[in-house]
Design a protein around this motif. Structure first.
Motif, mmCIF file in Angstrom:
data_model
loop_
_atom_site.group_PDB
_atom_site.id
_atom_site.type_symbol
_atom_site.label_atom_id
_atom_site.label_comp_id
_atom_site.label_asym_id
_atom_site.label_seq_id
_atom_site.Cartn_x
_atom_site.Cartn_y
_atom_site.Cartn_z
ATOM 1 N N ARG A 106 1.183 -1.121 0.193
ATOM 2 C CA ARG A 106 0.069 0.309 0.440
ATOM 3 C C ARG A 106 0.605 1.076 0.076
ATOM 4 O O ARG A 106 2.248 1.336 0.552
ATOM 5 C CB ARG A 106 -0.685 0.006 0.828
ATOM 6 C CG ARG A 106 -2.330 -0.638 1.215
ATOM 7 C CD ARG A 106 -3.045 -1.311 2.495
ATOM 8 N NE ARG A 106 -3.648 -0.115 2.819
ATOM 9 C CZ ARG A 106 -4.401 1.112 3.750
ATOM 10 N NH1 ARG A 106 -2.655 0.299 5.104
ATOM 11 N NH2 ARG A 106 -4.836 1.555 3.995
ATOM 12 N N ILE A 107 0.235 2.377 -0.114
ATOM 13 C CA ILE A 107 1.036 3.752 -0.885
ATOM 14 C C ILE A 107 -0.008 5.059 -0.297
ATOM 15 O O ILE A 107 -1.208 4.640 -1.094
ATOM 16 C CB ILE A 107 1.615 4.050 -2.244
ATOM 17 C CG1 ILE A 107 2.393 2.815 -2.448
ATOM 18 C CG2 ILE A 107 2.069 5.240 -2.165
ATOM 19 C CD1 ILE A 107 3.171 2.997 -4.334
ATOM 20 N N VAL A 131 -2.662 2.666 -3.937
ATOM 21 C CA VAL A 131 -2.209 3.699 -3.788
ATOM 22 C C VAL A 131 -3.713 4.357 -3.187
ATOM 23 O O VAL A 131 -4.950 4.153 -3.866
ATOM 24 C CB VAL A 131 -2.394 4.317 -5.049
ATOM 25 C CG1 VAL A 131 -2.088 5.944 -5.211
ATOM 26 C CG2 VAL A 131 -0.947 3.650 -6.088
ATOM 27 N N GLU A 132 -3.785 4.841 -1.958
ATOM 28 C CA GLU A 132 -4.878 5.507 -1.649
ATOM 29 C C GLU A 132 -5.030 6.796 -1.431
ATOM 30 O O GLU A 132 -3.427 7.187 -0.708
ATOM 31 C CB GLU A 132 -4.773 4.876 -0.058
ATOM 32 C CG GLU A 132 -6.009 4.894 0.629
ATOM 33 C CD GLU A 132 -6.274 4.458 2.067
ATOM 34 O OE1 GLU A 132 -7.119 4.700 3.123
ATOM 35 O OE2 GLU A 132 -6.035 2.731 2.016
ATOM 36 N N VAL A 133 -5.865 7.457 -1.437
ATOM 37 C CA VAL A 133 -5.569 9.141 -1.292
ATOM 38 C C VAL A 133 -5.527 9.979 -0.183
ATOM 39 O O VAL A 133 -7.439 9.887 -0.199
ATOM 40 C CB VAL A 133 -5.786 9.524 -3.395
ATOM 41 C CG1 VAL A 133 -5.781 11.479 -2.927
ATOM 42 C CG2 VAL A 133 -5.507 9.291 -4.180
ATOM 43 N N ILE A 134 -5.249 10.657 0.187
ATOM 44 C CA ILE A 134 -6.074 11.573 1.550
ATOM 45 C C ILE A 134 -7.151 12.828 1.015
ATOM 46 O O ILE A 134 -5.787 13.149 -0.140
ATOM 47 C CB ILE A 134 -4.872 11.175 2.552
ATOM 48 C CG1 ILE A 134 -4.670 10.097 2.537
ATOM 49 C CG2 ILE A 134 -5.313 12.566 3.597
ATOM 50 C CD1 ILE A 134 -5.384 9.123 3.045
ATOM 51 N N PRO A 154 -1.010 -1.515 7.725
ATOM 52 C CA PRO A 154 0.592 -1.543 6.873
ATOM 53 C C PRO A 154 0.387 -0.923 5.927
ATOM 54 O O PRO A 154 -0.002 -1.260 4.995
ATOM 55 C CB PRO A 154 1.115 -2.936 7.006
ATOM 56 C CG PRO A 154 -0.011 -3.758 7.636
ATOM 57 C CD PRO A 154 -1.234 -3.258 7.436
ATOM 58 N N VAL A 155 1.045 0.324 5.562
ATOM 59 C CA VAL A 155 1.702 1.088 4.569
ATOM 60 C C VAL A 155 2.907 0.841 4.088
ATOM 61 O O VAL A 155 3.775 1.178 4.915
ATOM 62 C CB VAL A 155 1.355 3.045 4.597
ATOM 63 C CG1 VAL A 155 1.363 3.189 3.610
ATOM 64 C CG2 VAL A 155 -0.307 2.578 5.220
ATOM 65 N N THR A 185 6.859 3.093 8.131
ATOM 66 C CA THR A 185 6.728 3.612 7.002
ATOM 67 C C THR A 185 7.520 3.741 6.356
ATOM 68 O O THR A 185 7.798 4.865 6.752
ATOM 69 C CB THR A 185 5.509 3.799 6.792
ATOM 70 O OG1 THR A 185 4.055 2.706 7.358
ATOM 71 C CG2 THR A 185 4.782 4.295 5.506
ATOM 72 N N LEU A 186 7.672 4.016 5.346
ATOM 73 C CA LEU A 186 8.453 5.212 4.661
ATOM 74 C C LEU A 186 7.702 6.044 4.136
ATOM 75 O O LEU A 186 6.893 5.887 4.055
ATOM 76 C CB LEU A 186 9.131 4.171 2.895
ATOM 77 C CG LEU A 186 9.899 2.994 2.843
ATOM 78 C CD1 LEU A 186 10.652 2.061 1.821
ATOM 79 C CD2 LEU A 186 11.524 3.389 3.457
#
Ligand code: PMP
Length: 394
Positions: A106-107, A131-134, A154-155, A185-186
């Motif tokens: 996940r990104i 890909v998740e967009v906030i 986890p991302v 997470t990076l």
């Protein structure tokens, strides 16, 4: 604020004699010392770097290497690796291609992103990456509650901008880095609108990657930077200049930035970027930030009083940089930019390579965007406002 410093430096930018340049988020102008560095390379020591031992290559190699040192120090990144790229876009793509991805990774990114920090992640969806967009809040800030919730599962990577190139919103990168570190997470920060305008310390932020464009911070076009904490990326390109030794069977890649700079780099550009950094440091990034912040507050406060104008900006000065977007009722943004150009005032109009944000804001024609630079003065802002009023009145 010592406004005089900023008024005086205009003389170092001959191009500003003819126009009021308010499109710094796209690219900045270069001062004479930067232009001279390019000329000096051509006239005095043009040669390749990292190859051979003759006198010219020794000078070029030393200066090119030293430019990396200056840039590392400028962003507090001496403990990591500072790679020269051609722009922010290339730097971000190097991370997207250089990490290993598995289906289900996940990104998390945001709706504020420039296409350069959105499309490289979307391209990974074909590998099964999610890909998740906030989104943002009604006052144009990142929705931190949604962000925290997204990191409950986890991302692998969070990719966020330091500051929006449309709304000017500054993101709380240190807080985001804290959350990322606790989750393993990076974190990649797109610093295209950060490094030119505010003091940046990557060690203090606590990110893993920081990407920015030299050409937006007084450096030549074709210059950019990828800083990484550790050399965990697989090089995107293979070729000359990045290896210690090669046999038919084995390749030993060089350590340091060289492993990520295969082929002859933009040598004069890199060296001149070092000179741009000297120029910025001499004035001081705190002072630059204060100066731009004062002018931005002045600009926004007047724009908000004008009829037919809608401003899209976070309310508090501490949450924004010198990028201001607005619309004019009944007038296409390109039409306004065109008319301002006729008065020698240069602004950007349209969707600003941020289509998802513009559609989310319900602005399919985009906005007019004014973006300040270190050489912008209060007189420039006042003339811009007066001209804007005149155009609207007509
Ligand atoms: N990210 C942001 C926030 C930007 O403002 C820009 C340039 N407008 C970019 C990325 C891309 O920069 P470049 O064109 O130098 O790759």
């Amino acid at each position: 604020i010592e406004q005089d410093i900023f008024r005086d430096i205009k003389h170092d930018f001959p191009i500003l004699g003819d126009v009021i340049y308010l499109d710094n988020a796209a690219t900045s102008c270069s001062p004479e010392p930067v232009v001279q560095a390019l000329v000096e390379f051509e006239h005095q020591y043009r040669s390749n770097v990292g190859r051979g031992v003759h006198r010219l290559t020794r000078i070029a190699t030393q200066r090119y290497w030293h430019a990396h040192e200056k840039v590392s120090k400028f962003i507090g990144g001496t403990a990591g690796i500072t790679v020269f790229t051609k722009n922010t876009t290339e730097a971000i793509n190097m991370v997207a291609y250089g990490l290993s991805w598995s289906p289900g990774d996940r990104i998390v990114t945001t709706i504020l992103e420039h296409h350069s920090n959105f499309l490289p992640w979307k391209a990974l969806e074909k590998l099964g990456v999610i890909v998740e967009v906030i989104g943002i809040t009604p006052d144009f800030m990142l929705d931190m509650e949604a962000f925290r919730n997204a990191l409950v599962t986890p991302v692998k990577l969070v990719a966020i901008t330091h500051a929006s190139n449309v709304l000017g919103t500054l993101l709380p990168v240190e807080e985001i880095a804290d959350i990322c570190r606790k989750c393993g997470t990076l974190l990649l920060v797109d610093g295209a609108q950060g490094a030119p305008h505010i003091p940046v310390d990557v060690a203090k932020i606590g990110c893993d990657f920081y990407c920015f464009s030299g050409h937006k911070m007084l450096g030549p076009t074709g210059t950019g930077v990828l800083w990484m904490r550790d050399p965990i990326l697989k090089p995107m390109m293979m070729g000359g200049g990045m290896v210690e030794s090669v046999t038919e069977k084995d390749i030993t890649v060089l350590e340091g930035y060289e492993q990520y700079e295969a082929g002859t780099p933009n040598i004069s550009g890199g060296i001149a970027l070092g000179i741009a950094i000297d120029y910025l440091r001499k004035i001081g990034m705190e002072k630059i930030h204060d100066h731009e912040s004062t002018l931005t507050t002045h600009l926004i406060s007047i724009l908000k009083t004008l009829d037919r104008i809608t401003v899209f900006a976070p309310p508090l000065p501490e949450n924004r940089i010198g990028v201001v977007s607005f619309t004019v009722e009944g007038m296409h943004p390109h039409e306004m930019a065109q008319q301002l150009d006729e008065h020698d005032i240069l602004v950007r109009s349209g969707l600003h390579c941020c289509h998802p944000l513009m559609y989310a804001l319900g602005l399919p024609n985009g906005t007019v965007r004014v973006s300040l630079g270190i050489y912008t003065t209060i007189d420039d802002i006042d003339l811009f406002i007066a001209t804007l009023k005149e155009i609207i009145a007509k």
